[in-house]
Design an enzyme around this catalytic site. Sequence first.
Site, PDB file in Angstrom:
ATOM      1  N   CYS A 136      -2.393   3.373  21.109  1.00  0.00           N
ATOM      2  CA  CYS A 136      -2.416   2.068  21.776  1.00  0.00           C
ATOM      3  C   CYS A 136      -1.217   1.187  21.461  1.00  0.00           C
ATOM      4  O   CYS A 136      -1.062   0.122  22.072  1.00  0.00           O
ATOM      5  CB  CYS A 136      -3.709   1.328  21.444  1.00  0.00           C
ATOM      6  SG  CYS A 136      -3.756   0.663  19.763  1.00  0.00           S
ATOM      7  N   THR A 165     -16.430   3.465 -14.259  1.00  0.00           N
ATOM      8  CA  THR A 165     -16.737   2.404 -13.319  1.00  0.00           C
ATOM      9  C   THR A 165     -17.463   1.279 -14.033  1.00  0.00           C
ATOM     10  O   THR A 165     -18.318   1.521 -14.890  1.00  0.00           O
ATOM     11  CB  THR A 165     -17.572   2.915 -12.127  1.00  0.00           C
ATOM     12  OG1 THR A 165     -17.964   1.824 -11.296  1.00  0.00           O
ATOM     13  CG2 THR A 165     -18.800   3.679 -12.589  1.00  0.00           C
ATOM     14  N   TYR A 203       0.813  -1.212   0.000  1.00  0.00           N
ATOM     15  CA  TYR A 203       0.000   0.000   0.000  1.00  0.00           C
ATOM     16  C   TYR A 203       0.851   1.268   0.000  1.00  0.00           C
ATOM     17  O   TYR A 203       0.441   2.293  -0.570  1.00  0.00           O
ATOM     18  CB  TYR A 203      -0.984  -0.022   1.172  1.00  0.00           C
ATOM     19  CG  TYR A 203      -2.232  -0.795   0.816  1.00  0.00           C
ATOM     20  CD1 TYR A 203      -3.275  -0.194   0.125  1.00  0.00           C
ATOM     21  CD2 TYR A 203      -2.352  -2.146   1.124  1.00  0.00           C
ATOM     22  CE1 TYR A 203      -4.403  -0.897  -0.237  1.00  0.00           C
ATOM     23  CE2 TYR A 203      -3.484  -2.865   0.767  1.00  0.00           C
ATOM     24  CZ  TYR A 203      -4.505  -2.230   0.083  1.00  0.00           C
ATOM     25  OH  TYR A 203      -5.622  -2.937  -0.298  1.00  0.00           O
ATOM     26  N   ASP A 253      -7.549   7.438  -4.043  1.00  0.00           N
ATOM     27  CA  ASP A 253      -6.516   8.453  -4.204  1.00  0.00           C
ATOM     28  C   ASP A 253      -7.091   9.832  -3.901  1.00  0.00           C
ATOM     29  O   ASP A 253      -8.265   9.973  -3.540  1.00  0.00           O
ATOM     30  CB  ASP A 253      -5.932   8.398  -5.623  1.00  0.00           C
ATOM     31  CG  ASP A 253      -7.018   8.516  -6.692  1.00  0.00           C
ATOM     32  OD1 ASP A 253      -7.673   9.571  -6.756  1.00  0.00           O
ATOM     33  OD2 ASP A 253      -7.224   7.553  -7.455  1.00  0.00           O
ATOM     34  N   HIS A 267     -14.698   4.075  -0.588  1.00  0.00           N
ATOM     35  CA  HIS A 267     -13.762   2.996  -0.278  1.00  0.00           C
ATOM     36  C   HIS A 267     -12.567   3.475   0.541  1.00  0.00           C
ATOM     37  O   HIS A 267     -11.533   2.809   0.576  1.00  0.00           O
ATOM     38  CB  HIS A 267     -13.295   2.313  -1.560  1.00  0.00           C
ATOM     39  CG  HIS A 267     -14.385   1.560  -2.256  1.00  0.00           C
ATOM     40  ND1 HIS A 267     -14.347   1.241  -3.602  1.00  0.00           N
ATOM     41  CD2 HIS A 267     -15.566   1.068  -1.794  1.00  0.00           C
ATOM     42  CE1 HIS A 267     -15.451   0.578  -3.933  1.00  0.00           C
ATOM     43  NE2 HIS A 267     -16.196   0.475  -2.857  1.00  0.00           N
ATOM     44  N   ASN A 294     -17.643   5.698 -20.347  1.00  0.00           N
ATOM     45  CA  ASN A 294     -16.785   4.532 -20.231  1.00  0.00           C
ATOM     46  C   ASN A 294     -16.373   4.113 -21.648  1.00  0.00           C
ATOM     47  O   ASN A 294     -17.114   4.361 -22.600  1.00  0.00           O
ATOM     48  CB  ASN A 294     -17.547   3.381 -19.561  1.00  0.00           C
ATOM     49  CG  ASN A 294     -16.706   2.636 -18.541  1.00  0.00           C
ATOM     50  OD1 ASN A 294     -15.790   3.184 -17.931  1.00  0.00           O
ATOM     51  ND2 ASN A 294     -17.012   1.374 -18.351  1.00  0.00           N
ATOM     52  N   PRO A 295     -15.223   3.472 -21.806  1.00  0.00           N
ATOM     53  CA  PRO A 295     -14.887   2.981 -23.147  1.00  0.00           C
ATOM     54  C   PRO A 295     -15.942   2.036 -23.715  1.00  0.00           C
ATOM     55  O   PRO A 295     -16.184   2.026 -24.922  1.00  0.00           O
ATOM     56  CB  PRO A 295     -13.553   2.257 -22.923  1.00  0.00           C
ATOM     57  CG  PRO A 295     -12.930   2.998 -21.782  1.00  0.00           C
ATOM     58  CD  PRO A 295     -14.087   3.336 -20.873  1.00  0.00           C
ATOM     59  N   GLN A 296     -16.581   1.253 -22.843  1.00  0.00           N
ATOM     60  CA  GLN A 296     -17.651   0.351 -23.267  1.00  0.00           C
ATOM     61  C   GLN A 296     -18.841   0.506 -22.316  1.00  0.00           C
ATOM     62  O   GLN A 296     -19.111  -0.372 -21.495  1.00  0.00           O
ATOM     63  CB  GLN A 296     -17.159  -1.098 -23.281  1.00  0.00           C
ATOM     64  CG  GLN A 296     -16.057  -1.348 -24.292  1.00  0.00           C
ATOM     65  CD  GLN A 296     -15.530  -2.766 -24.253  1.00  0.00           C
ATOM     66  OE1 GLN A 296     -15.333  -3.334 -23.189  1.00  0.00           O
ATOM     67  NE2 GLN A 296     -15.341  -3.351 -25.429  1.00  0.00           N
ATOM     68  N   ASN A 329     -12.662   5.616  -5.711  1.00  0.00           N
ATOM     69  CA  ASN A 329     -11.202   5.642  -5.751  1.00  0.00           C
ATOM     70  C   ASN A 329     -10.631   6.053  -4.398  1.00  0.00           C
ATOM     71  O   ASN A 329     -11.241   6.834  -3.658  1.00  0.00           O
ATOM     72  CB  ASN A 329     -10.732   6.603  -6.839  1.00  0.00           C
ATOM     73  CG  ASN A 329     -11.231   6.183  -8.203  1.00  0.00           C
ATOM     74  OD1 ASN A 329     -11.447   5.004  -8.460  1.00  0.00           O
ATOM     75  ND2 ASN A 329     -11.432   7.145  -9.093  1.00  0.00           N
TER      76      ASN A 329
END
Length: 252
Positions: free
Chosen positions: A156, A194, A66, A103, A118, A219-221, A101
Amino acid sequence: MIPASLVDALRSARHVVVFTGAGVSAESGIPTFRDSLTGLWERFDAASLATPEAFQADPPLVWGWYEWRRMKVLQAQPNPAHVAIAELARHVPRLTLVTQNVDDLHERAGSTDVIHLHGSLHQPRCFSCGECPTPLGMPDEPEGGRRLEPPSCDACGAKLRPGVVWFGESLPTEALNTAFAAAETCDLLISVGTSGMVYPAAEVPGLAWRAGAVVVHVNPQPNTDHSEREFALAGLAGEQLPPLVELAFGDR
């Protein structure tokens, strides 16, 4: 070709929701979970590192993965899609930006009050007590990746974990409820980059359409389920969103 009816709908909308996924970040060069990796990470399925069980089994491996991802994000720059979304917010009475996302490219492009469904790579938290420390500085990781011991929690002493939602974990309730409420009250929703396959986040466009909103898929598709109030703009977000915003508000 962007339909004139879509331009008119955007121009007259009082509340716009923009819902973004990994495709937007990928246009800035950020690797997705589907991309092949090199170095240390070549031996691992990225999804297998994104679980609480993986972190418990090998914290340095997961933390190193990460931190490498976070370095890649901080080296990347917002692309024309991020900039167009921030520009759109300056022209509509209300815009709610919901992203899957992890970021900060939306924020770096000028967007504010971004709803992160997320979580965020930039806000780790304690694996034990949940406390969130001061955000970490810029990682300096080797290109091939490495194992890296996680920092300890100031509160902690337990290990810090990435501040993202892992597989098997619930999305943050407040963020999800806010996103659902925005979808159900908007006039127009733009779903960008997405696949619409990751639930419960993927419910957002459907909620908007069922509540009477115009829904646009970039979207591309792109896939559309309805002929009424639903549009598909096939192509990269950075190629489709700037002209859409320009056509709707370029004279203002």
